[in-house]
Design a protein around this motif. Structure first.
Motif, PDB file in Angstrom:
ATOM      1  N   LEU A   1       0.822  -1.201   0.000  1.00  0.00           N
ATOM      2  CA  LEU A   1       0.000   0.000   0.000  1.00  0.00           C
ATOM      3  C   LEU A   1       0.858   1.254   0.000  1.00  0.00           C
ATOM      4  CD1 LEU A   1      -2.803  -1.046   2.521  1.00  0.00           C
ATOM      5  CD2 LEU A   1      -3.002  -0.839   0.036  1.00  0.00           C
ATOM      6  N   LEU A   2       1.939   1.224   0.774  1.00  0.00           N
ATOM      7  CA  LEU A   2       2.858   2.356   0.790  1.00  0.00           C
ATOM      8  C   LEU A   2       3.457   2.585  -0.581  1.00  0.00           C
ATOM      9  CD1 LEU A   2       4.741   1.808   4.152  1.00  0.00           C
ATOM     10  CD2 LEU A   2       3.529   3.889   3.519  1.00  0.00           C
ATOM     11  N   ALA A   3       3.881   1.512  -1.233  1.00  0.00           N
ATOM     12  CA  ALA A   3       4.507   1.628  -2.547  1.00  0.00           C
ATOM     13  C   ALA A   3       3.522   2.180  -3.565  1.00  0.00           C
ATOM     14  CB  ALA A   3       5.026   0.272  -2.999  1.00  0.00           C
ATOM     15  N   ILE A   4       2.292   1.676  -3.549  1.00  0.00           N
ATOM     16  CA  ILE A   4       1.275   2.166  -4.475  1.00  0.00           C
ATOM     17  C   ILE A   4       1.002   3.650  -4.227  1.00  0.00           C
ATOM     18  CG2 ILE A   4      -1.164   1.981  -5.111  1.00  0.00           C
ATOM     19  CD1 ILE A   4      -0.949  -1.027  -4.524  1.00  0.00           C
ATOM     20  N   TRP A   5       0.902   4.006  -2.956  1.00  0.00           N
ATOM     21  CA  TRP A   5       0.645   5.414  -2.622  1.00  0.00           C
ATOM     22  C   TRP A   5       1.769   6.305  -3.115  1.00  0.00           C
ATOM     23  CZ3 TRP A   5       3.087   9.188   0.150  1.00  0.00           C
ATOM     24  CH2 TRP A   5       2.312  10.314   0.471  1.00  0.00           C
ATOM     25  N   LEU A   6       3.007   5.857  -2.955  1.00  0.00           N
ATOM     26  CA  LEU A   6       4.156   6.650  -3.380  1.00  0.00           C
ATOM     27  C   LEU A   6       4.208   6.814  -4.884  1.00  0.00           C
ATOM     28  CD1 LEU A   6       6.895   5.260  -1.015  1.00  0.00           C
ATOM     29  CD2 LEU A   6       6.213   7.638  -1.188  1.00  0.00           C
TER      30      LEU A   6
ATOM     31  N   ALA B   1       0.907   9.368  -5.487  1.00  0.00           N
ATOM     32  CA  ALA B   1       0.565  10.547  -4.688  1.00  0.00           C
ATOM     33  C   ALA B   1       1.481  11.704  -5.027  1.00  0.00           C
ATOM     34  CB  ALA B   1       0.681  10.227  -3.188  1.00  0.00           C
ATOM     35  N   ALA B   2       0.952  12.893  -5.041  1.00  0.00           N
ATOM     36  CA  ALA B   2       1.768  14.092  -5.262  1.00  0.00           C
ATOM     37  C   ALA B   2       2.297  14.563  -3.929  1.00  0.00           C
ATOM     38  CB  ALA B   2       0.908  15.190  -5.893  1.00  0.00           C
ATOM     39  N   VAL B   3       3.533  14.992  -3.939  1.00  0.00           N
ATOM     40  CA  VAL B   3       4.152  15.484  -2.712  1.00  0.00           C
ATOM     41  C   VAL B   3       3.829  16.959  -2.587  1.00  0.00           C
ATOM     42  CG1 VAL B   3       6.307  15.803  -1.488  1.00  0.00           C
ATOM     43  CG2 VAL B   3       5.985  13.787  -2.907  1.00  0.00           C
TER      44      VAL B   3
ATOM     45  N   ALA C   1       6.940   8.638   2.674  1.00  0.00           N
ATOM     46  CA  ALA C   1       6.811   7.214   3.019  1.00  0.00           C
ATOM     47  C   ALA C   1       7.087   6.990   4.497  1.00  0.00           C
ATOM     48  CB  ALA C   1       7.755   6.375   2.167  1.00  0.00           C
ATOM     49  N   LEU C   2       8.087   7.667   5.041  1.00  0.00           N
ATOM     50  CA  LEU C   2       8.409   7.527   6.460  1.00  0.00           C
ATOM     51  C   LEU C   2       7.262   8.033   7.328  1.00  0.00           C
ATOM     52  CD1 LEU C   2      12.178   8.551   6.487  1.00  0.00           C
ATOM     53  CD2 LEU C   2      11.243   6.400   7.359  1.00  0.00           C
ATOM     54  N   VAL C   3       6.734   9.196   6.998  1.00  0.00           N
ATOM     55  CA  VAL C   3       5.622   9.744   7.785  1.00  0.00           C
ATOM     56  C   VAL C   3       4.432   8.796   7.759  1.00  0.00           C
ATOM     57  CG1 VAL C   3       3.917  11.609   7.897  1.00  0.00           C
ATOM     58  CG2 VAL C   3       6.339  12.149   7.515  1.00  0.00           C
ATOM     59  N   LEU C   4       4.107   8.274   6.579  1.00  0.00           N
ATOM     60  CA  LEU C   4       2.969   7.368   6.456  1.00  0.00           C
ATOM     61  C   LEU C   4       3.205   6.068   7.227  1.00  0.00           C
ATOM     62  CD1 LEU C   4       0.203   6.891   5.192  1.00  0.00           C
ATOM     63  CD2 LEU C   4       1.355   5.982   3.167  1.00  0.00           C
ATOM     64  N   ALA C   5       4.424   5.522   7.135  1.00  0.00           N
ATOM     65  CA  ALA C   5       4.726   4.268   7.830  1.00  0.00           C
ATOM     66  C   ALA C   5       4.693   4.449   9.344  1.00  0.00           C
ATOM     67  CB  ALA C   5       6.096   3.747   7.388  1.00  0.00           C
TER      68      ALA C   5
ATOM     69  N   ALA D   1      11.806   0.817  14.364  1.00  0.00           N
ATOM     70  CA  ALA D   1      12.709   0.222  13.373  1.00  0.00           C
ATOM     71  C   ALA D   1      11.921  -0.517  12.289  1.00  0.00           C
ATOM     72  CB  ALA D   1      13.685  -0.728  14.061  1.00  0.00           C
ATOM     73  N   GLU D   2      10.888  -1.240  12.680  1.00  0.00           N
ATOM     74  CA  GLU D   2      10.074  -1.970  11.703  1.00  0.00           C
ATOM     75  C   GLU D   2       9.336  -1.011  10.773  1.00  0.00           C
ATOM     76  OE1 GLU D   2       7.710  -4.279  14.286  1.00  0.00           O
ATOM     77  OE2 GLU D   2       9.333  -5.703  14.790  1.00  0.00           O
ATOM     78  N   SER D   3       8.887   0.110  11.304  1.00  0.00           N
ATOM     79  CA  SER D   3       8.196   1.099  10.469  1.00  0.00           C
ATOM     80  C   SER D   3       9.155   1.739   9.483  1.00  0.00           C
ATOM     81  CB  SER D   3       7.537   2.164  11.354  1.00  0.00           C
ATOM     82  OG  SER D   3       6.520   1.604  12.154  1.00  0.00           O
ATOM     83  N   VAL D   4      10.370   2.040   9.928  1.00  0.00           N
ATOM     84  CA  VAL D   4      11.380   2.595   9.017  1.00  0.00           C
ATOM     85  C   VAL D   4      11.697   1.577   7.925  1.00  0.00           C
ATOM     86  CG1 VAL D   4      13.755   3.402   8.819  1.00  0.00           C
ATOM     87  CG2 VAL D   4      12.349   4.145  10.752  1.00  0.00           C
ATOM     88  N   ARG D   5      11.822   0.310   8.306  1.00  0.00           N
ATOM     89  CA  ARG D   5      12.066  -0.749   7.318  1.00  0.00           C
ATOM     90  C   ARG D   5      10.949  -0.790   6.274  1.00  0.00           C
ATOM     91  NH1 ARG D   5      10.533  -6.146   9.730  1.00  0.00           N
ATOM     92  NH2 ARG D   5       8.539  -5.092   9.370  1.00  0.00           N
ATOM     93  N   ASP D   6       9.694  -0.730   6.720  1.00  0.00           N
ATOM     94  CA  ASP D   6       8.570  -0.783   5.794  1.00  0.00           C
ATOM     95  C   ASP D   6       8.592   0.407   4.842  1.00  0.00           C
ATOM     96  OD1 ASP D   6       7.747  -3.111   6.951  1.00  0.00           O
ATOM     97  OD2 ASP D   6       6.166  -2.200   8.166  1.00  0.00           O
ATOM     98  N   ALA D   7       8.939   1.583   5.376  1.00  0.00           N
ATOM     99  CA  ALA D   7       8.993   2.775   4.528  1.00  0.00           C
ATOM    100  C   ALA D   7      10.087   2.639   3.474  1.00  0.00           C
ATOM    101  CB  ALA D   7       9.241   4.013   5.391  1.00  0.00           C
ATOM    102  N   LEU D   8      11.255   2.165   3.864  1.00  0.00           N
ATOM    103  CA  LEU D   8      12.355   1.996   2.913  1.00  0.00           C
ATOM    104  C   LEU D   8      12.015   0.938   1.860  1.00  0.00           C
ATOM    105  CD1 LEU D   8      15.401   2.133   5.364  1.00  0.00           C
ATOM    106  CD2 LEU D   8      14.880   3.797   3.562  1.00  0.00           C
ATOM    107  N   ALA D   9      11.371  -0.147   2.281  1.00  0.00           N
ATOM    108  CA  ALA D   9      11.012  -1.206   1.338  1.00  0.00           C
ATOM    109  C   ALA D   9       9.998  -0.703   0.317  1.00  0.00           C
ATOM    110  CB  ALA D   9      10.458  -2.408   2.100  1.00  0.00           C
ATOM    111  N   ALA D  10       9.006   0.055   0.792  1.00  0.00           N
ATOM    112  CA  ALA D  10       7.990   0.587  -0.123  1.00  0.00           C
ATOM    113  C   ALA D  10       8.603   1.618  -1.066  1.00  0.00           C
ATOM    114  CB  ALA D  10       6.854   1.211   0.683  1.00  0.00           C
TER     115      ALA D  10
END
Length: 405
Positions: free
Chosen positions: A5-10, A13-15, A323-327, A382-391
């Motif tokens: 979902l994060l990847a799709i949003w990125l 989505a417009a920044v 992505a970080l803020v969302l995660a 740490a897990e949230s940062v990982r998810d943001a980086l992966a997305a």
């Protein structure tokens, strides 16, 4: 599912988050700073908005006291405001080499350094430096004078450069440079016996393990122990390992208001041009853009090439910040009321590496401090940062294809 979902949003989505300029420099507090006569000598009190690395020494012929700091803002402070001593003939302050500030106090006699002590005030985060000098014989002053050899204050040693690094395309591990803020002689913010430098090193090690276990990341740290690493060196290390992402980790303390929660910084638009100019002055010419030796180019050419690199890099950094803020929000972690901001911090100024500064919280907030001390909370972070980086890795690779087309 959250990563997808994060990847799709990125991807779509417009920044649109507004950038706001913040200064990362320590500021002198004028009303709490003075040079005055002490018992048999001179007493200097300098209050800064935050702690910074410093050193103090005396020089002879002519006799003077020298104080070196890591990036201090002197705006609004004049020698006349500081000097209230009959044993001082003049005071000067300003930048003395790129990234460093200096104060020079001309002494009217032989006053040797007796003590120098910097302490961080609990609650405000202000740093109070007290320096005491005592009158001695001229020969004793001369014998004790001279600039010390201080580890970590030297310039970056030139290195062999590899070829220009290609943009990551999702077909290999994402190379991440984690930067635990502060270290060594620079403790960062402190509160209740806890120093920012220690917390950030602990979290960086934990985050590295989380990222490595996922199998999608190649992780490096700018420091692996309690040592001082200059800001320029931190960026240079990212170039050395061919980093795809630079993530600087901090936990500040503020005296104003009741700020709390995580904040994500990218280089602000207004700081971009200044960053290019500063890099052109400060760095070795083969250390500003990975794989490009600018040794034979003037400042104008270097500035243009760095601006061109940022045209691609800055939108990528902004998407990573989003992505970080969302995660973090999806992970139920506390966020600042305005979590996505722009700033001119030195560690964000690499023109060719998407760079983010993540404030995990504020040590001046008791809630944030307690969270940062808890291993379970840090694990969730740490897990949230990982998810943001992966997305972001997936979305960034997809965007690379679109750019090529």
């Amino acid at each position: 599912m959250q990563r997808l979902l994060l990847a799709i949003w990125l991807c779509f989505a417009a920044v649109s988050s507004p950038a706001q300029e913040f200064s990362g420099l320590a500021r002198v507090v004028p009303g709490e700073s003075v040079i005055e006569n002490g018992a048999g000598g001179i007493q200097l009190t300098l209050t800064l908005s935050q702690g910074v690395p410093y050193r103090v020494f005396t020089l002879d012929a002519p006799r003077r006291l020298v104080l070196d700091f890591r990036e201090v803002e002197w705006q609004g402070v004049t020698p006349e405001m500081l000097d209230d001593s009959t044993r001082v003939s003049a005071v000067r302050m300003g930048g003395f080499r790129p990234g460093w500030s200096r104060m020079v106090v001309d002494l009217a006699g032989a006053y040797a350094l007796r003590s120098a002590d910097l302490r961080i005030a609990r609650g405000t985060g202000h740093a109070k430096l007290r320096v005491n000098l005592t009158e001695v014989a001229p020969e004793e002053f001369a014998a004790a004078s001279g600039a010390p050899e201080t580890p970590g204050w030297g310039t970056v040693v030139p290195r062999e450069r590899s070829g220009r690094q290609a943009r990551q395309r999702g077909d290999g591990p994402l190379v991440v440079m984690l930067d635990p803020g502060h270290g060594g002689i620079d403790p960062g913010a402190t509160n209740d016996g806890t120093a920012e430098k220690d917390l950030m090193l602990t979290f960086a090690r934990e985050l590295r393990e989380v990222l490595i276990r996922s199998g999608d990341f190649d992780v490096h740290l700018t420091r692996t122990d309690d040592r001082f690493v200059s800001l320029e060196r931190r960026v240079s290390l990212a170039h050395e390992v061919g980093a795809d992402v630079f993530l600087s980790l901090h936990a500040d303390a503020l005296s104003e208001g009741r700020a709390r929660g995580a904040t994500v910084y990218v280089l602000s638009e207004s700081a971009s041009d200044e960053a290019s100019a500063a890099l052109a002055e400060r760095h070795d010419r083969d250390d500003m853009l990975a794989g490009i030796d600018l040794s034979g180019q003037d400042d104008v050419v270097a500035d243009v090439l760095m601006d061109l690199a940022r045209m691609e890099t800055q939108p990528r950094a902004r998407r990573l910040a989003e992505a970080l803020v969302l995660a973090l929000r999806e992970g139920g972690l506390p966020l600042h009321s305005r979590p996505h901001r722009g700033a001119g911090f030195s560690v964000l100024k690499s023109p060719d590496i998407p760079s983010i500064l993540l404030e995990l919280g504020f040590l001046s907030s008791q809630r944030d401090l307690e969270n940062l001390r808890r291993p379970a909370w840090r694990a969730t972070m740490a897990e949230s940062v990982r998810d943001a980086l992966a997305a972001w890795r997936v979305a960034d690779a997809a965007a690379a294809d679109l750019v090529r087309q």
